[in-house]
Design an enzyme around this catalytic site. Structure first.
Site, PDB file in Angstrom:
ATOM      1  CG  HIS A  80     -10.849   3.350  13.017  1.00  0.00           C
ATOM      2  ND1 HIS A  80     -11.618   3.288  12.242  1.00  0.00           N
ATOM      3  CD2 HIS A  80     -10.887   1.689  12.771  1.00  0.00           C
ATOM      4  CE1 HIS A  80     -12.117   2.276  11.440  1.00  0.00           C
ATOM      5  NE2 HIS A  80     -10.912   1.857  12.185  1.00  0.00           N
TER       6      HIS A  80
ATOM      7  CG  HIS B  62     -10.429   6.815   5.304  1.00  0.00           C
ATOM      8  ND1 HIS B  62     -11.990   6.380   6.164  1.00  0.00           N
ATOM      9  CD2 HIS B  62      -9.905   6.460   5.125  1.00  0.00           C
ATOM     10  CE1 HIS B  62     -11.649   5.162   5.605  1.00  0.00           C
ATOM     11  NE2 HIS B  62     -10.552   4.895   5.308  1.00  0.00           N
TER      12      HIS B  62
ATOM     13  CG  ASP C  23     -10.258   8.835  10.918  1.00  0.00           C
ATOM     14  OD1 ASP C  23      -9.568   7.870  11.135  1.00  0.00           O
ATOM     15  OD2 ASP C  23     -11.612   8.566  10.887  1.00  0.00           O
TER      16      ASP C  23
HETATM   17 MN   LIG Z   1     -13.079   8.066  11.373  1.00  0.00          MN
END
Ligand SMILES: [Mn+2]
Length: 356
Positions: A174, A189, A176
């Site tokens: 991901h 997160h 993020d």
């Molecule tokens: Mn991460």
């Protein structure tokens, strides 16, 4: 069973480099260790450990148990005995329960905003305290929100010590990089990169207002590897800011060797590197016990290779290993054990273990 308290490993917190001769054995006497000279660390044989038992950046309990699981599996023994590091740091895994308020209603849609802000601020202080001594810093998370603290602490220390900006290699399924407004889940997160780059900002201290320019990183010195589950809002952020990202498509197309060459060419050879490794970058075949697994990921060897190559640059100043969740696998399931084992392997490779 190995002890889990860090003070069983950490003999003293005296001045770095006080164990004279250790660097010689590290670089020339240890067969497990590559002979790489550090460019930016005054004391590359000294390793500051920050063990973060924190899960408030997402909703699944258990990721706070990761540091203890990693330590009990022998990781610190291996770093000290096989790789030759002098270990420094605090004497226990931090759970930061004193920093978590009784009431923590959402702010701009963020869940647990006061707790995550307060804990990451504390982590930034801990990482900074190790990094300003010229030590390599290893943080064992915790969910990926902890990187708000680790990278803030690294960036501040390197600015002070060397007058330089750091680069970040973010290895993850991901990106993020959601802002509070683009996030669908409100889990922090999924937002650390937006706060670290200044794409998301807050004035109030209790909501990450403590993050100043000295803590931030440039989007130009940020490189992603392993992406395969990126939200629509995040794709727009990556494109609009020209952020360098190597997805699984790029790894399939070029191979991990070429991708790492391109990633490091983007950063340049004269920039300190903070490696933030989310274990969910690995395919769930290798790391099933993590909060947001996504199929089609890196093999363990590709993950190890990323770490080995970053170590070989001599530019590494800090490593995070996050999102190992040993509680997500059913009792007696080997998934948790395999995930911990994979995490230990990644850390050893980043810290200099070599195959030959
Ligand atoms: Mn991460």
């Amino acid at each position: 069973m190995s002890p889990s308290r860090l003070d069983d490993y950490i003999g003293d917190n005296s001045a770095p480099g006080s164990a004279s001769g250790t660097s010689t054995s590290r670089f020339f006497g240890k067969l497990n260790t590559s002979m790489i000279q550090s460019k930016f660390l005054a004391h590359p044989e000294d390793l500051g450990i920050v063990a973060v038992g924190f899960s408030g950046g997402q909703g699944k309990p258990g990721v706070d148990a990761a540091p203890t699981a990693l330590i009990e599996s022998g990781l610190l023994d291996q770093l000290r005995d096989e790789l030759g590091y002098n270990l420094h740091g605090h004497d226990a895994v931090h759970n930061y329960t004193d920093l978590v308020p009784a009431q923590d209603p959402p702010h701009r849609g963020m869940k647990n905003p006061r707790a995550v802000s307060a804990v990451t601020r504390k982590i930034a202080d801990q990482v900074y305290a190790q990094a300003r001594e010229g030590r390599l810093v290893l943080t064992l998370g915790g969910d990926h929100s902890v990187a708000i603290g680790t990278i803030a602490g690294s960036a501040k220390a390197i600015r002070e010590r060397l007058g330089r900006e750091i680069a970040v290699i973010w290895v993850d399924a991901h990106a993020d990089i959601n802002t509070p407004e683009t996030s669908g889940s409100g889990n922090i997160h999924g937002m650390p990169v937006s706060f670290l780059t200044g794409l998301a900002r807050e004035e109030k201290e209790e909501f990450f207002g403590w993050l100043k320019d000295e803590h931030r990183i440039s989007v130009k010195k940020l490189v992603y590897i392993g992406l395969r589950d990126v939200d629509a809002g995040e794709k727009r952020i990556l494109r609009e800011n020209g952020i360098k990202a190597f997805s699984m498509f790029d790894i399939d197309k070029h191979g991990i060797g070429r991708v790492m060459e391109m990633a490091l060419a983007h950063i340049g050879s004269d920039t300190p590197i903070h490696l933030s490794f989310d274990v969910d970058a690995l395919d769930p075949m290798w790391a099933p016990s993590t909060g947001t697994p996504v199929r089609g990921g890196l093999t363990l060897r590709e993950g190890d290779y990323i770490c080995e190559v970053v170590h070989q640059t001599g530019s590494l100043i800090a490593v995070d290993l996050v999102e190992v969740n040993p509680r997500l696998a059913p009792e007696n399931d080997i998934g948790a054990h395999e995930t911990v084992r994979a995490g230990c392997s990644l850390v050893r490779c980043a810290l200099g273990e070599s195959l030959l």
